[in-house]
Structures are given as C-alpha cells and as structure tokens.
Design a protein around this motif. Structure first.
Motif, PDB file in Angstrom:
ATOM      1  N   GLN A   1       3.440 -50.116 -30.754  1.00 35.96           N
ATOM      2  CA  GLN A   1       4.527 -48.898 -30.490  1.00 35.96           C
ATOM      3  C   GLN A   1       4.828 -49.076 -29.292  1.00 35.96           C
ATOM      4  O   GLN A   1       4.083 -48.510 -28.592  1.00 35.96           O
ATOM      5  CB  GLN A   1       4.282 -47.764 -31.373  1.00 35.96           C
ATOM      6  N   VAL A   2       6.154 -49.282 -28.932  1.00 33.52           N
ATOM      7  CA  VAL A   2       6.490 -49.165 -27.456  1.00 33.52           C
ATOM      8  C   VAL A   2       6.723 -47.785 -27.149  1.00 33.52           C
ATOM      9  O   VAL A   2       7.391 -46.938 -27.862  1.00 33.52           O
ATOM     10  CB  VAL A   2       7.630 -50.087 -27.325  1.00 33.52           C
ATOM     11  N   GLN A   3       6.400 -47.300 -26.116  1.00 34.22           N
ATOM     12  CA  GLN A   3       6.608 -45.973 -25.594  1.00 34.22           C
ATOM     13  C   GLN A   3       7.052 -46.003 -23.977  1.00 34.22           C
ATOM     14  O   GLN A   3       6.384 -46.774 -23.271  1.00 34.22           O
ATOM     15  CB  GLN A   3       5.631 -45.233 -25.877  1.00 34.22           C
ATOM     16  N   LEU A   4       8.156 -45.423 -23.668  1.00 34.30           N
ATOM     17  CA  LEU A   4       8.578 -45.321 -22.200  1.00 34.30           C
ATOM     18  C   LEU A   4       8.389 -43.758 -22.089  1.00 34.30           C
ATOM     19  O   LEU A   4       8.938 -42.921 -22.400  1.00 34.30           O
ATOM     20  CB  LEU A   4       9.694 -45.730 -21.931  1.00 34.30           C
ATOM     21  N   VAL A   5       7.601 -43.205 -20.910  1.00 37.68           N
ATOM     22  CA  VAL A   5       7.450 -41.908 -20.422  1.00 37.68           C
ATOM     23  C   VAL A   5       7.958 -41.549 -18.943  1.00 37.68           C
ATOM     24  O   VAL A   5       7.313 -42.331 -18.158  1.00 37.68           O
ATOM     25  CB  VAL A   5       6.241 -41.447 -20.495  1.00 37.68           C
ATOM     26  N   GLU A   6       8.977 -41.069 -18.844  1.00 35.40           N
ATOM     27  CA  GLU A   6       9.415 -40.653 -17.412  1.00 35.40           C
ATOM     28  C   GLU A   6       8.715 -39.306 -17.005  1.00 35.40           C
ATOM     29  O   GLU A   6       8.250 -38.415 -17.875  1.00 35.40           O
ATOM     30  CB  GLU A   6      10.983 -40.109 -17.457  1.00 35.40           C
ATOM     31  N   SER A   7       8.514 -39.518 -15.661  1.00 37.21           N
ATOM     32  CA  SER A   7       8.062 -38.147 -14.952  1.00 37.21           C
ATOM     33  C   SER A   7       8.716 -38.003 -13.683  1.00 37.21           C
ATOM     34  O   SER A   7       9.197 -38.971 -13.081  1.00 37.21           O
ATOM     35  CB  SER A   7       6.573 -38.384 -14.911  1.00 37.21           C
ATOM     36  N   GLY A   8       8.556 -36.887 -13.022  1.00 40.17           N
ATOM     37  CA  GLY A   8       8.758 -36.843 -11.469  1.00 40.17           C
ATOM     38  C   GLY A   8      10.023 -35.896 -11.639  1.00 40.17           C
ATOM     39  O   GLY A   8      10.735 -35.683 -10.388  1.00 40.17           O
ATOM     40  N   GLY A   9      10.898 -35.737 -12.820  1.00 46.18           N
ATOM     41  CA  GLY A   9      12.073 -34.885 -12.442  1.00 46.18           C
ATOM     42  C   GLY A   9      11.939 -33.612 -12.041  1.00 46.18           C
ATOM     43  O   GLY A   9      10.732 -33.053 -11.809  1.00 46.18           O
ATOM     44  N   GLY A  10      12.692 -32.694 -11.848  1.00 45.12           N
ATOM     45  CA  GLY A  10      12.658 -31.258 -11.241  1.00 45.12           C
ATOM     46  C   GLY A  10      13.969 -30.703 -10.607  1.00 45.12           C
ATOM     47  O   GLY A  10      14.903 -31.538 -10.511  1.00 45.12           O
ATOM     48  N   LEU A  11      13.510 -29.829  -9.956  1.00 48.59           N
ATOM     49  CA  LEU A  11      14.718 -28.947  -9.207  1.00 48.59           C
ATOM     50  C   LEU A  11      14.557 -29.476  -7.540  1.00 48.59           C
ATOM     51  O   LEU A  11      13.400 -29.120  -7.120  1.00 48.59           O
ATOM     52  CB  LEU A  11      14.684 -27.489  -9.533  1.00 48.59           C
ATOM     53  N   VAL A  12      15.695 -29.820  -7.123  1.00 49.07           N
ATOM     54  CA  VAL A  12      15.501 -30.205  -5.626  1.00 49.07           C
ATOM     55  C   VAL A  12      16.857 -29.595  -5.110  1.00 49.07           C
ATOM     56  O   VAL A  12      17.937 -29.599  -5.496  1.00 49.07           O
ATOM     57  CB  VAL A  12      15.486 -31.425  -5.305  1.00 49.07           C
ATOM     58  N   GLN A  13      16.853 -29.197  -3.958  1.00 47.25           N
ATOM     59  CA  GLN A  13      18.005 -28.931  -3.125  1.00 47.25           C
ATOM     60  C   GLN A  13      18.761 -30.099  -2.636  1.00 47.25           C
ATOM     61  O   GLN A  13      18.453 -31.250  -2.473  1.00 47.25           O
ATOM     62  CB  GLN A  13      17.702 -28.007  -1.904  1.00 47.25           C
ATOM     63  N   ALA A  14      19.974 -29.932  -2.392  1.00 50.86           N
ATOM     64  CA  ALA A  14      20.888 -30.717  -2.189  1.00 50.86           C
ATOM     65  C   ALA A  14      20.467 -31.456  -0.760  1.00 50.86           C
ATOM     66  O   ALA A  14      20.046 -30.561   0.171  1.00 50.86           O
ATOM     67  CB  ALA A  14      22.363 -30.356  -1.894  1.00 50.86           C
ATOM     68  N   GLY A  15      20.362 -32.570  -0.533  1.00 48.64           N
ATOM     69  CA  GLY A  15      19.854 -33.477   0.546  1.00 48.64           C
ATOM     70  C   GLY A  15      18.394 -33.718   0.380  1.00 48.64           C
ATOM     71  O   GLY A  15      17.773 -34.487   1.344  1.00 48.64           O
ATOM     72  N   GLY A  16      17.841 -33.341  -0.651  1.00 46.62           N
ATOM     73  CA  GLY A  16      16.380 -33.598  -0.908  1.00 46.62           C
ATOM     74  C   GLY A  16      16.118 -34.854  -1.742  1.00 46.62           C
ATOM     75  O   GLY A  16      17.202 -35.543  -1.726  1.00 46.62           O
ATOM     76  N   SER A  17      14.978 -35.126  -2.077  1.00 45.61           N
ATOM     77  CA  SER A  17      14.500 -36.385  -2.346  1.00 45.61           C
ATOM     78  C   SER A  17      13.629 -36.044  -3.851  1.00 45.61           C
ATOM     79  O   SER A  17      12.987 -35.185  -3.827  1.00 45.61           O
ATOM     80  CB  SER A  17      13.588 -37.171  -1.766  1.00 45.61           C
ATOM     81  N   LEU A  18      13.756 -36.906  -4.458  1.00 44.12           N
ATOM     82  CA  LEU A  18      12.657 -37.038  -5.922  1.00 44.12           C
ATOM     83  C   LEU A  18      12.184 -38.505  -6.159  1.00 44.12           C
ATOM     84  O   LEU A  18      13.324 -39.386  -6.008  1.00 44.12           O
ATOM     85  CB  LEU A  18      13.418 -36.619  -7.242  1.00 44.12           C
ATOM     86  N   ARG A  19      11.246 -38.602  -6.646  1.00 40.79           N
ATOM     87  CA  ARG A  19      10.773 -40.097  -7.094  1.00 40.79           C
ATOM     88  C   ARG A  19      10.419 -39.909  -8.410  1.00 40.79           C
ATOM     89  O   ARG A  19       9.557 -39.251  -8.941  1.00 40.79           O
ATOM     90  CB  ARG A  19       9.637 -40.574  -6.268  1.00 40.79           C
ATOM     91  N   LEU A  20      11.307 -40.639  -9.323  1.00 38.17           N
ATOM     92  CA  LEU A  20      10.976 -40.806 -10.808  1.00 38.17           C
ATOM     93  C   LEU A  20      10.205 -41.698 -11.284  1.00 38.17           C
ATOM     94  O   LEU A  20      10.296 -42.891 -10.450  1.00 38.17           O
ATOM     95  CB  LEU A  20      12.289 -40.902 -11.586  1.00 38.17           C
ATOM     96  N   SER A  21       9.206 -41.480 -11.926  1.00 44.52           N
ATOM     97  CA  SER A  21       8.272 -42.889 -12.464  1.00 44.52           C
ATOM     98  C   SER A  21       8.601 -42.842 -14.176  1.00 44.52           C
ATOM     99  O   SER A  21       8.870 -41.890 -14.847  1.00 44.52           O
ATOM    100  CB  SER A  21       6.639 -42.440 -12.309  1.00 44.52           C
ATOM    101  N   CYS A  22       8.275 -44.206 -14.532  1.00 45.86           N
ATOM    102  CA  CYS A  22       8.309 -44.514 -15.948  1.00 45.86           C
ATOM    103  C   CYS A  22       7.269 -45.229 -16.241  1.00 45.86           C
ATOM    104  O   CYS A  22       7.047 -46.402 -15.851  1.00 45.86           O
ATOM    105  CB  CYS A  22       9.689 -45.043 -16.132  1.00 45.86           C
ATOM    106  N   ALA A  23       6.363 -44.946 -17.014  1.00 47.27           N
ATOM    107  CA  ALA A  23       5.254 -45.590 -17.471  1.00 47.27           C
ATOM    108  C   ALA A  23       5.552 -46.275 -18.899  1.00 47.27           C
ATOM    109  O   ALA A  23       5.759 -45.536 -19.805  1.00 47.27           O
ATOM    110  CB  ALA A  23       3.857 -44.810 -17.601  1.00 47.27           C
TER     111      ALA A  23
END
Length: 121
Positions: A1-23
């Motif tokens: 069974q195929v599964q894609l799981v995202e992580s790394g989201g959240g709350l950030v201030q404008a101008g900030g950075s985030l890194r999303l991952s998908c396994a």
C-alpha cells in the motif's frame, strides 16, 4: 500500500523559512515525478514545484526564487525548502507522485494527507 507522509509544516513569521519533507512507502518512486501542491481555504489546489526522476525541477512563478524542491531516491523522499515566506504562502501543502511531470492534479495518482503551513504577518 502506497503511503506519502508530509512533515515540517507549522507556524512561521513572514520572512521566515520552513522545510517540508515527504516520505514515501509502499513502492519505489525513483522513476516518478515528485511534486508539491498547496491549497489555501476557498481556493483550488495549485502546483508549487516538481522534480523529475533525473532531478530536473520546475517551480510555480509565485514561489520561484524562494522555494527549492529536492529529492533523495535512496530515502524515497522529496523535500521543499521555502524561504522568505509570505502570508500568501499559507496553505495546506501536499506531496504528490505521478508518472508525468505536469502541474495538473489529475496527473498525480498518489497524494499525502497534507501539512499545514501558517505564515503570520
């Protein structure tokens, strides 16, 4: 069974950075296109960035220069580095996998559940 799981989201201030991952699990996607889409409340799901099996990338105009997509075939994973985030980037971000490198959601048969990104001004 195929599964894609995202992580790394959240709350950030404008101008900030985030890194999303998908396994991904259930099958190997090294020969597939992997992509990120996003959907804000009341809006249609839209293409953000995609990366082909050979590593070629394409990004939406709205995020070009601010977002970088990458993949690790050994880990069956795809990433989205987002910098200089704006309130307009706030959305649920989805990982998707398909055979064809397009911006159309219909061309991606495999989807994750999504990861919320919130950007405060």
């Amino acid at each position: 069974q195929v599964q894609l799981v995202e992580s790394g989201g959240g709350l950030v201030q404008a101008g900030g950075s985030l890194r999303l991952s998908c396994a991904a699990s259930g099958r190997t996607f090294s020969t597939y296109t992997m992509a990120w889409f996003r959907q804000a409340p009341g809006k249609e799901r839209e293409f953000v960035a995609g990366i082909g099996s050979g590593g070629n990338t394409v990004s939406a105009v709205s995020v070009k220069g601010r977002c970088t997509i990458s993949r690790d075939n050994a880990k069956n994973a795809v990433y989205l580095q987002m910098n200089s985030l704006k309130p307009g980037d706030a959305a649920v971000y989805y990982c998707a996998v398909g055979l064809v490198a397009t911006v159309a959601t219909a061309d991606y048969p495999y989807w994750g559940e999504g990861s919320q990104v919130t950007v405060s001004s």
